[in-house]
Scaffold this motif. Structure first.
Motif, PDB file in Angstrom:
ATOM      1  N   PHE A  31       0.811  -1.218   0.000  1.00  0.00           N
ATOM      2  CA  PHE A  31       0.000   0.000   0.000  1.00  0.00           C
ATOM      3  C   PHE A  31       0.848   1.274   0.000  1.00  0.00           C
ATOM      4  O   PHE A  31       0.341   2.366   0.262  1.00  0.00           O
ATOM      5  N   ALA A  32       2.130   1.143  -0.304  1.00  0.00           N
ATOM      6  CA  ALA A  32       3.000   2.321  -0.378  1.00  0.00           C
ATOM      7  C   ALA A  32       2.435   3.309  -1.393  1.00  0.00           C
ATOM      8  O   ALA A  32       1.982   2.930  -2.481  1.00  0.00           O
ATOM      9  N   GLY A  33       2.445   4.596  -1.020  1.00  0.00           N
ATOM     10  CA  GLY A  33       1.924   5.625  -1.910  1.00  0.00           C
ATOM     11  C   GLY A  33       0.459   5.930  -1.721  1.00  0.00           C
ATOM     12  O   GLY A  33      -0.048   6.905  -2.283  1.00  0.00           O
ATOM     13  N   LEU A  34      -0.243   5.122  -0.930  1.00  0.00           N
ATOM     14  CA  LEU A  34      -1.653   5.364  -0.661  1.00  0.00           C
ATOM     15  C   LEU A  34      -1.814   6.117   0.653  1.00  0.00           C
ATOM     16  O   LEU A  34      -1.142   5.817   1.637  1.00  0.00           O
ATOM     17  N   ARG A  35      -2.714   7.082   0.656  1.00  0.00           N
ATOM     18  CA  ARG A  35      -3.026   7.835   1.878  1.00  0.00           C
ATOM     19  C   ARG A  35      -4.363   7.335   2.399  1.00  0.00           C
ATOM     20  O   ARG A  35      -5.393   7.414   1.701  1.00  0.00           O
ATOM     21  N   ILE A  36      -4.364   6.805   3.621  1.00  0.00           N
ATOM     22  CA  ILE A  36      -5.543   6.157   4.190  1.00  0.00           C
ATOM     23  C   ILE A  36      -5.972   6.873   5.457  1.00  0.00           C
ATOM     24  O   ILE A  36      -5.149   7.165   6.329  1.00  0.00           O
ATOM     25  N   LEU A  37      -7.278   7.136   5.563  1.00  0.00           N
ATOM     26  CA  LEU A  37      -7.862   7.706   6.776  1.00  0.00           C
ATOM     27  C   LEU A  37      -8.650   6.633   7.503  1.00  0.00           C
ATOM     28  O   LEU A  37      -9.512   5.977   6.907  1.00  0.00           O
ATOM     29  N   GLY A  58      -9.816  20.545   3.890  1.00  0.00           N
ATOM     30  CA  GLY A  58      -9.336  20.187   2.566  1.00  0.00           C
ATOM     31  C   GLY A  58      -8.509  18.921   2.505  1.00  0.00           C
ATOM     32  O   GLY A  58      -7.852  18.650   1.497  1.00  0.00           O
ATOM     33  N   GLU A  59      -8.559  18.102   3.560  1.00  0.00           N
ATOM     34  CA  GLU A  59      -7.818  16.834   3.556  1.00  0.00           C
ATOM     35  C   GLU A  59      -8.439  15.880   2.527  1.00  0.00           C
ATOM     36  O   GLU A  59      -9.662  15.798   2.400  1.00  0.00           O
ATOM     37  N   ARG A  60      -7.592  15.139   1.813  1.00  0.00           N
ATOM     38  CA  ARG A  60      -8.082  14.188   0.825  1.00  0.00           C
ATOM     39  C   ARG A  60      -7.294  12.879   0.942  1.00  0.00           C
ATOM     40  O   ARG A  60      -6.088  12.891   1.209  1.00  0.00           O
ATOM     41  N   PHE A  61      -7.991  11.770   0.700  1.00  0.00           N
ATOM     42  CA  PHE A  61      -7.404  10.448   0.893  1.00  0.00           C
ATOM     43  C   PHE A  61      -7.766   9.520  -0.256  1.00  0.00           C
ATOM     44  O   PHE A  61      -8.799   9.684  -0.912  1.00  0.00           O
ATOM     45  N   ASP A  62      -6.911   8.517  -0.469  1.00  0.00           N
ATOM     46  CA  ASP A  62      -7.227   7.467  -1.435  1.00  0.00           C
ATOM     47  C   ASP A  62      -8.265   6.512  -0.876  1.00  0.00           C
ATOM     48  O   ASP A  62      -9.110   5.994  -1.611  1.00  0.00           O
ATOM     49  N   VAL A  63      -8.186   6.268   0.440  1.00  0.00           N
ATOM     50  CA  VAL A  63      -9.078   5.301   1.102  1.00  0.00           C
ATOM     51  C   VAL A  63      -9.568   5.901   2.416  1.00  0.00           C
ATOM     52  O   VAL A  63      -8.781   6.480   3.170  1.00  0.00           O
ATOM     53  N   VAL A  64     -10.859   5.743   2.675  1.00  0.00           N
ATOM     54  CA  VAL A  64     -11.427   6.087   3.972  1.00  0.00           C
ATOM     55  C   VAL A  64     -11.962   4.809   4.604  1.00  0.00           C
ATOM     56  O   VAL A  64     -12.824   4.137   4.025  1.00  0.00           O
ATOM     57  N   LEU A  65     -11.430   4.460   5.772  1.00  0.00           N
ATOM     58  CA  LEU A  65     -11.941   3.335   6.556  1.00  0.00           C
ATOM     59  C   LEU A  65     -12.956   3.889   7.549  1.00  0.00           C
ATOM     60  O   LEU A  65     -12.635   4.716   8.385  1.00  0.00           O
ATOM     61  N   ASN A  66     -14.173   3.415   7.432  1.00  0.00           N
ATOM     62  CA  ASN A  66     -15.305   3.940   8.195  1.00  0.00           C
ATOM     63  C   ASN A  66     -15.991   2.734   8.845  1.00  0.00           C
ATOM     64  O   ASN A  66     -17.066   2.329   8.451  1.00  0.00           O
ATOM     65  N   MET A  67     -15.294   2.150   9.823  1.00  0.00           N
ATOM     66  CA  MET A  67     -15.693   0.848  10.343  1.00  0.00           C
ATOM     67  C   MET A  67     -16.328   0.958  11.729  1.00  0.00           C
ATOM     68  O   MET A  67     -15.711   1.454  12.676  1.00  0.00           O
ATOM     69  N   GLU A  68     -17.579   0.508  11.811  1.00  0.00           N
ATOM     70  CA  GLU A  68     -18.340   0.533  13.075  1.00  0.00           C
ATOM     71  C   GLU A  68     -18.440   1.950  13.650  1.00  0.00           C
ATOM     72  O   GLU A  68     -18.286   2.151  14.855  1.00  0.00           O
ATOM     73  N   VAL A  69     -18.691   2.915  12.785  1.00  0.00           N
ATOM     74  CA  VAL A  69     -18.831   4.306  13.216  1.00  0.00           C
ATOM     75  C   VAL A  69     -20.214   4.857  12.893  1.00  0.00           C
ATOM     76  O   VAL A  69     -20.823   5.553  13.715  1.00  0.00           O
ATOM     77  N   VAL A  70     -20.726   4.552  11.708  1.00  0.00           N
ATOM     78  CA  VAL A  70     -21.941   5.217  11.219  1.00  0.00           C
ATOM     79  C   VAL A  70     -23.143   4.998  12.133  1.00  0.00           C
ATOM     80  O   VAL A  70     -24.036   5.853  12.220  1.00  0.00           O
ATOM     81  N   THR A  86     -10.962  11.776  -6.172  1.00  0.00           N
ATOM     82  CA  THR A  86     -11.694  11.136  -7.263  1.00  0.00           C
ATOM     83  C   THR A  86     -11.108   9.749  -7.501  1.00  0.00           C
ATOM     84  O   THR A  86      -9.891   9.590  -7.601  1.00  0.00           O
ATOM     85  N   GLY A  87     -11.968   8.742  -7.547  1.00  0.00           N
ATOM     86  CA  GLY A  87     -11.508   7.363  -7.661  1.00  0.00           C
ATOM     87  C   GLY A  87     -11.194   6.717  -6.326  1.00  0.00           C
ATOM     88  O   GLY A  87     -10.783   5.555  -6.281  1.00  0.00           O
ATOM     89  N   GLY A  88     -11.425   7.465  -5.237  1.00  0.00           N
ATOM     90  CA  GLY A  88     -11.139   6.945  -3.902  1.00  0.00           C
ATOM     91  C   GLY A  88     -12.151   5.925  -3.439  1.00  0.00           C
ATOM     92  O   GLY A  88     -13.280   5.845  -3.952  1.00  0.00           O
ATOM     93  N   LEU A  89     -11.756   5.144  -2.438  1.00  0.00           N
ATOM     94  CA  LEU A  89     -12.527   4.008  -1.943  1.00  0.00           C
ATOM     95  C   LEU A  89     -12.903   4.211  -0.481  1.00  0.00           C
ATOM     96  O   LEU A  89     -12.042   4.517   0.345  1.00  0.00           O
ATOM     97  N   MET A  90     -14.207   4.047  -0.164  1.00  0.00           N
ATOM     98  CA  MET A  90     -14.644   4.039   1.232  1.00  0.00           C
ATOM     99  C   MET A  90     -15.099   2.639   1.613  1.00  0.00           C
ATOM    100  O   MET A  90     -15.884   2.020   0.897  1.00  0.00           O
ATOM    101  N   LEU A  91     -14.609   2.164   2.734  1.00  0.00           N
ATOM    102  CA  LEU A  91     -15.036   0.886   3.287  1.00  0.00           C
ATOM    103  C   LEU A  91     -15.785   1.176   4.578  1.00  0.00           C
ATOM    104  O   LEU A  91     -15.240   1.805   5.488  1.00  0.00           O
ATOM    105  N   CYS A  92     -17.039   0.743   4.633  1.00  0.00           N
ATOM    106  CA  CYS A  92     -17.920   1.110   5.741  1.00  0.00           C
ATOM    107  C   CYS A  92     -18.607  -0.141   6.283  1.00  0.00           C
ATOM    108  O   CYS A  92     -19.270  -0.863   5.541  1.00  0.00           O
ATOM    109  N   SER A  93     -18.450  -0.394   7.573  1.00  0.00           N
ATOM    110  CA  SER A  93     -19.139  -1.524   8.198  1.00  0.00           C
ATOM    111  C   SER A  93     -20.054  -1.022   9.298  1.00  0.00           C
ATOM    112  O   SER A  93     -19.814   0.015   9.912  1.00  0.00           O
TER     113      SER A  93
END
Length: 245
Positions: free
Chosen positions: A59-65, A123-135, A154-161
């Motif tokens: 995952f080098a080069g990816l910015r993940i929140l 203005g923070e931007r990420f390639d991936v947002v992990l949104n796990m057991e929060v919503v 744009t083209g970013g991925l959100m994972l939400c559980s």
């Protein structure tokens, strides 16, 4: 800035902050579920960004929140896989716990006491947002998910559980986990704030994201292990969504 933080929900998890890394403590269910969550997360990220999980630091080069990072149970594996990780949590006591553990583990992770809304406004931007057991813990899921949309490139991925809302989820997540097994303190979850898969898909679309996958996460009381399911989303489930614009 509008916020979806529910102060009562934050207080619950702040009271348990010191126990995040105790596999037999109040976060035992998350420790048990974590391999299953990580399996889904890593495979989805690898598929979306064309990464080979067998390589070093895929995952080098990816910015993940990691929103609602707690003690860092997901942030640390993402950092080990080479990502630049920001861990955010609305509960201030969680942050020093996470920072100390990351330092002890030799990992560099940017932990912050902040919210999704404040990060988006900055203005923070990420390639991936992990949104796990929060919503299921926020005051306004649509406003919160819209902030998650804004946090993605744009083209970013959100994972939400989250947790489904039905009689089975009440029996297992409330009665079983909180009242009978005492895996979690009573009152950790509010069943009325659970969200069905179709409701979550609708919220995700209204937030401007494109839901592309969902899986159930199933606990087997015989093997005492979690696994992913294409069909059974009756209690815990996880989704993947993309920002197309």
């Amino acid at each position: 800035m509008e916020t979806t933080v529910d102060s009562a929900e934050v207080a619950k998890f702040e009271a348990m902050a010191a126990e995040w890394w105790d596999p037999n403590g109040k976060f035992r269910p998350l420790h048990q579920m974590n391999p299953c969550r990580l399996d889904y997360i890593t495979r989805q990220i690898a598929a979306e960004f064309g990464r080979d999980l067998k390589t070093d630091k895929p995952f080098a080069g990816l910015r993940i929140l990691d929103i609602g990072c707690g003690g860092g149970l997901l942030s640390e594996p993402m950092a080990r896989l080479g990502a630049e990780v920001v861990g955010a949590d609305a509960a201030p006591r969680n942050i020093p716990v996470a920072r100390i553990h990351a330092e002890q583990s030799g990992l560099t992770i940017d932990y912050r006491h902040t919210t999704a809304e404040d990060l988006a406004a900055a203005g923070e931007r990420f390639d991936v947002v992990l949104n796990m057991e929060v919503v299921e813990h926020v005051a306004d899921p649509l406003v919160y998910l819209t902030a998650c949309h804004d946090l993605l490139k744009t083209g970013g991925l959100m994972l939400c559980s989250t947790l489904n809302r039905n009689a089975k989820s009440f029996a297992m997540a409330i009665v079983g986990a909180e009242w009978v097994m005492c895996w979690l303190p009573k009152g950790t979850h509010d069943w009325n704030k659970f969200i069905t898969p179709d409701e979550l898909y609708d919220l995700i679309r209204r937030a401007g994201l494109d839901p592309v996958d969902r899986k159930g996460m199933i606990f087997n009381p015989i093997s005492w292990r979690w696994s992913l399911s294409d069909r059974d989303l009756s209690v815990n489930y996880v989704t993947a969504s993309l920002r197309r614009d």
